[in-house]
Design a protein around this motif. Structure first.
Motif, PDB file in Angstrom:
ATOM      1  N   TYR A 128     -78.175 -42.834   3.061  1.00 54.67           N
ATOM      2  CA  TYR A 128     -78.145 -42.984   4.513  1.00 54.67           C
ATOM      3  C   TYR A 128     -77.684 -41.663   5.129  1.00 54.67           C
ATOM      4  CZ  TYR A 128     -78.391 -47.995   3.576  1.00 54.67           C
ATOM      5  OH  TYR A 128     -78.779 -49.236   3.144  1.00 54.67           O
ATOM      6  N   SER A 129     -78.555 -41.065   5.930  1.00 51.95           N
ATOM      7  CA  SER A 129     -78.197 -39.802   6.580  1.00 51.95           C
ATOM      8  C   SER A 129     -79.116 -39.588   7.776  1.00 51.95           C
ATOM      9  CB  SER A 129     -78.329 -38.634   5.608  1.00 51.95           C
ATOM     10  OG  SER A 129     -78.063 -37.410   6.257  1.00 51.95           O
ATOM     11  N   TRP A 130     -78.567 -39.022   8.831  1.00 46.80           N
ATOM     12  CA  TRP A 130     -79.374 -38.703  10.011  1.00 46.80           C
ATOM     13  C   TRP A 130     -79.850 -37.252   9.961  1.00 46.80           C
ATOM     14  CZ3 TRP A 130     -77.884 -34.526  12.798  1.00 46.80           C
ATOM     15  CH2 TRP A 130     -76.582 -34.058  12.565  1.00 46.80           C
ATOM     16  N   ASP A 131     -79.295 -36.449   9.064  1.00 49.18           N
ATOM     17  CA  ASP A 131     -79.496 -35.001   9.013  1.00 49.18           C
ATOM     18  C   ASP A 131     -80.779 -34.673   8.227  1.00 49.18           C
ATOM     19  OD1 ASP A 131     -79.415 -32.273   8.470  1.00 49.18           O
ATOM     20  OD2 ASP A 131     -77.227 -32.224   8.361  1.00 49.18           O
ATOM     21  N   PRO A 132     -81.814 -34.088   8.862  1.00 51.52           N
ATOM     22  CA  PRO A 132     -83.070 -33.778   8.152  1.00 51.52           C
ATOM     23  C   PRO A 132     -82.866 -32.877   6.940  1.00 51.52           C
ATOM     24  CG  PRO A 132     -83.358 -33.543  10.527  1.00 51.52           C
ATOM     25  CD  PRO A 132     -81.882 -33.738  10.277  1.00 51.52           C
ATOM     26  N   GLU A 133     -81.966 -31.911   7.038  1.00 54.93           N
ATOM     27  CA  GLU A 133     -81.717 -31.021   5.907  1.00 54.93           C
ATOM     28  C   GLU A 133     -81.112 -31.789   4.733  1.00 54.93           C
ATOM     29  OE1 GLU A 133     -79.024 -27.078   5.090  1.00 54.93           O
ATOM     30  OE2 GLU A 133     -80.140 -27.188   6.978  1.00 54.93           O
ATOM     31  N   ALA A 134     -80.211 -32.713   5.043  1.00 51.15           N
ATOM     32  CA  ALA A 134     -79.588 -33.517   3.997  1.00 51.15           C
ATOM     33  C   ALA A 134     -80.599 -34.476   3.373  1.00 51.15           C
ATOM     34  CB  ALA A 134     -78.408 -34.299   4.566  1.00 51.15           C
ATOM     35  N   THR A 135     -81.509 -35.022   4.179  1.00 51.31           N
ATOM     36  CA  THR A 135     -82.484 -35.955   3.609  1.00 51.31           C
ATOM     37  C   THR A 135     -83.407 -35.248   2.622  1.00 51.31           C
ATOM     38  OG1 THR A 135     -83.980 -35.659   5.507  1.00 51.31           O
ATOM     39  CG2 THR A 135     -82.447 -37.490   5.617  1.00 51.31           C
ATOM     40  N   ASP A 136     -83.751 -34.002   2.881  1.00 50.88           N
ATOM     41  CA  ASP A 136     -84.547 -33.232   1.913  1.00 50.88           C
ATOM     42  C   ASP A 136     -83.774 -33.041   0.606  1.00 50.88           C
ATOM     43  OD1 ASP A 136     -86.662 -33.002   3.646  1.00 50.88           O
ATOM     44  OD2 ASP A 136     -86.094 -31.012   4.380  1.00 50.88           O
ATOM     45  N   PHE A 137     -82.496 -32.786   0.720  1.00 52.25           N
ATOM     46  CA  PHE A 137     -81.620 -32.628  -0.445  1.00 52.25           C
ATOM     47  C   PHE A 137     -81.646 -33.905  -1.287  1.00 52.25           C
ATOM     48  CE2 PHE A 137     -77.309 -33.358  -2.161  1.00 52.25           C
ATOM     49  CZ  PHE A 137     -77.147 -32.242  -2.964  1.00 52.25           C
ATOM     50  N   PHE A 138     -81.540 -35.058  -0.629  1.00 52.39           N
ATOM     51  CA  PHE A 138     -81.532 -36.323  -1.352  1.00 52.39           C
ATOM     52  C   PHE A 138     -82.901 -36.642  -1.948  1.00 52.39           C
ATOM     53  CE2 PHE A 138     -77.995 -37.314   1.785  1.00 52.39           C
ATOM     54  CZ  PHE A 138     -77.002 -37.046   0.864  1.00 52.39           C
ATOM     55  N   THR A 159     -84.022 -42.350  -1.967  1.00 47.34           N
ATOM     56  CA  THR A 159     -84.767 -42.751  -0.778  1.00 47.34           C
ATOM     57  C   THR A 159     -83.885 -42.594   0.458  1.00 47.34           C
ATOM     58  OG1 THR A 159     -86.016 -44.361  -2.074  1.00 47.34           O
ATOM     59  CG2 THR A 159     -86.041 -44.626   0.328  1.00 47.34           C
ATOM     60  N   PRO A 160     -84.171 -41.598   1.308  1.00 49.89           N
ATOM     61  CA  PRO A 160     -83.364 -41.433   2.524  1.00 49.89           C
ATOM     62  C   PRO A 160     -83.679 -42.530   3.545  1.00 49.89           C
ATOM     63  CG  PRO A 160     -84.551 -39.408   1.960  1.00 49.89           C
ATOM     64  CD  PRO A 160     -85.156 -40.518   1.176  1.00 49.89           C
ATOM     65  N   GLU A 161     -82.664 -42.935   4.268  1.00 56.53           N
ATOM     66  CA  GLU A 161     -82.849 -43.925   5.333  1.00 56.53           C
ATOM     67  C   GLU A 161     -81.963 -43.515   6.498  1.00 56.53           C
ATOM     68  OE1 GLU A 161     -82.043 -48.667   5.905  1.00 56.53           O
ATOM     69  OE2 GLU A 161     -83.112 -48.026   4.106  1.00 56.53           O
ATOM     70  N   ILE A 162     -82.548 -43.428   7.661  1.00 56.79           N
ATOM     71  CA  ILE A 162     -81.802 -43.007   8.847  1.00 56.79           C
ATOM     72  C   ILE A 162     -81.317 -44.233   9.605  1.00 56.79           C
ATOM     73  CG2 ILE A 162     -81.931 -41.796  11.055  1.00 56.79           C
ATOM     74  CD1 ILE A 162     -84.017 -39.952   9.796  1.00 56.79           C
ATOM     75  N   LYS A 163     -80.008 -44.276   9.874  1.00 53.54           N
ATOM     76  CA  LYS A 163     -79.449 -45.353  10.686  1.00 53.54           C
ATOM     77  C   LYS A 163     -79.145 -44.790  12.067  1.00 53.54           C
ATOM     78  CE  LYS A 163     -77.811 -48.649   7.427  1.00 53.54           C
ATOM     79  NZ  LYS A 163     -77.184 -49.955   7.515  1.00 53.54           N
ATOM     80  N   GLU A 164     -79.499 -45.540  13.089  1.00 52.66           N
ATOM     81  CA  GLU A 164     -79.303 -45.035  14.453  1.00 52.66           C
ATOM     82  C   GLU A 164     -77.830 -44.877  14.794  1.00 52.66           C
ATOM     83  OE1 GLU A 164     -79.659 -49.044  17.139  1.00 52.66           O
ATOM     84  OE2 GLU A 164     -81.525 -48.028  16.616  1.00 52.66           O
ATOM     85  N   THR A 165     -76.951 -45.472  13.998  1.00 47.69           N
ATOM     86  CA  THR A 165     -75.514 -45.299  14.203  1.00 47.69           C
ATOM     87  C   THR A 165     -75.019 -43.954  13.687  1.00 47.69           C
ATOM     88  OG1 THR A 165     -75.043 -46.331  12.061  1.00 47.69           O
ATOM     89  CG2 THR A 165     -75.075 -47.766  14.000  1.00 47.69           C
ATOM     90  N   PHE A 166     -75.887 -43.200  12.955  1.00 45.81           N
ATOM     91  CA  PHE A 166     -75.529 -41.924  12.336  1.00 45.81           C
ATOM     92  C   PHE A 166     -74.638 -42.133  11.101  1.00 45.81           C
ATOM     93  CE2 PHE A 166     -77.896 -40.163  15.479  1.00 45.81           C
ATOM     94  CZ  PHE A 166     -77.638 -38.857  15.852  1.00 45.81           C
ATOM     95  N   TYR A 167     -74.651 -43.320  10.563  1.00 46.46           N
ATOM     96  CA  TYR A 167     -73.912 -43.619   9.329  1.00 46.46           C
ATOM     97  C   TYR A 167     -74.430 -42.739   8.196  1.00 46.46           C
ATOM     98  CZ  TYR A 167     -72.304 -46.320   5.259  1.00 46.46           C
ATOM     99  OH  TYR A 167     -71.737 -46.708   4.079  1.00 46.46           O
ATOM    100  N   THR A 168     -73.510 -42.180   7.404  1.00 48.07           N
ATOM    101  CA  THR A 168     -73.872 -41.295   6.306  1.00 48.07           C
ATOM    102  C   THR A 168     -73.144 -41.715   5.033  1.00 48.07           C
ATOM    103  OG1 THR A 168     -74.175 -39.441   7.839  1.00 48.07           O
ATOM    104  CG2 THR A 168     -73.919 -38.894   5.526  1.00 48.07           C
ATOM    105  N   SER A 169     -73.899 -42.046   3.993  1.00 45.31           N
ATOM    106  CA  SER A 169     -73.325 -42.430   2.705  1.00 45.31           C
ATOM    107  C   SER A 169     -74.463 -42.682   1.733  1.00 45.31           C
ATOM    108  CB  SER A 169     -72.460 -43.690   2.852  1.00 45.31           C
ATOM    109  OG  SER A 169     -71.759 -43.973   1.658  1.00 45.31           O
TER     110      SER A 169
END
Length: 221
Positions: A121-131, A137-147
């Motif tokens: 879970y990440s909102w950051d495009p750079e971090a999602t590429d890393f994952f 599997t990256p998933e963006i939560k509108e709350t900006f939750y990251t874990s």
């Protein structure tokens, strides 16, 4: 309290000792495995563990039922995947691949089985590429939750499940503040929501800066 809810809670009570036993084994894996020691230092900063308390479980069952996802005594152990939870905290993102590889090593060696695919879970495009590069599997939560979440069990056909959350210390700070405001009921304060989003961006900046500091330092943790 309805009979269905009573039966759900009783099913959890009857199996709580099995969840605790498996959770303790998960904690011991992270606590004792020597492969987490790199250059004399542990990549894991903190290990937290908890079993779901009955009040929070009751609230979650009611919430899930209101979302047209009926929870029954027959499916509660597999529908609610955080009855047992372990949280792993590390200092900076470059340490995460080591933790990820060791978790997946437990899966490939059949010490654990996955209940569902891991999620980042990440909102950051750079971090999602890393994952993505790690096969997550990256998933963006509108709350900006990251874990990063792994849901594991001792074997393929087991109903005893433990959720493992992995995050940096910066992300843990954001998570604790968000939890205080949004659990069990989300805040309706628009200003607080916006401030949490600003804080999430500061957290991302802090994590990146920590990575930069350790990359330029001779000390690798």
């Amino acid at each position: 309290m309805s009979d269905d809810l009573v039966n759900c809670l009783q099913k959890y009570k009857d199996n709580r000792h099995l969840f605790e036993r498996f959770q303790n084994g998960v904690v011991d894996f992270f606590r004792l495995d020597p492969s987490f020691i790199i250059n004399g230092a542990n990549v894991i900063h903190t290990i937290k563990a908890r079993l779901k308390d009955e009040d929070h479980l009751r609230e979650k069952i009611n919430r899930k039922c209101s979302e047209d996802m009926p929870i029954t005594a027959e499916n509660i152990l597999t529908k609610i995947t955080d009855l047992a939870g372990v949280r792993i905290l590390h200092l900076y993102q470059d340490q995460f691949p080591i933790i990820h590889q060791r978790i997946m090593g437990q899966i490939s060696s059949k010490e654990w089985a996955l209940h569902e695919p891991p999620k980042a879970y990440s909102w950051d495009p750079e971090a999602t590429d890393f994952f993505k590069n790690l096969g997550l599997t990256p998933e963006i939560k509108e709350t900006f939750y990251t874990s990063i979440h792994y849901v594991v069990k001792p074997k393929e056909d087991s109903e005893i499940i433990c959720e493992i959350q992995v995050r940096t210390l910066f992300e843990e700070i954001w998570g604790e503040i968000d939890h205080s405001l949004n659990y069990p009921k989300p805040t309706e304060n628009i200003a607080c929501k916006e401030q949490l989003r600003v804080l999430s961006k500061l957290v991302s900046t802090g994590t990146r800066l920590a990575d930069s500091i350790f990359r330029t330092s001779s000390t690798k943790l």
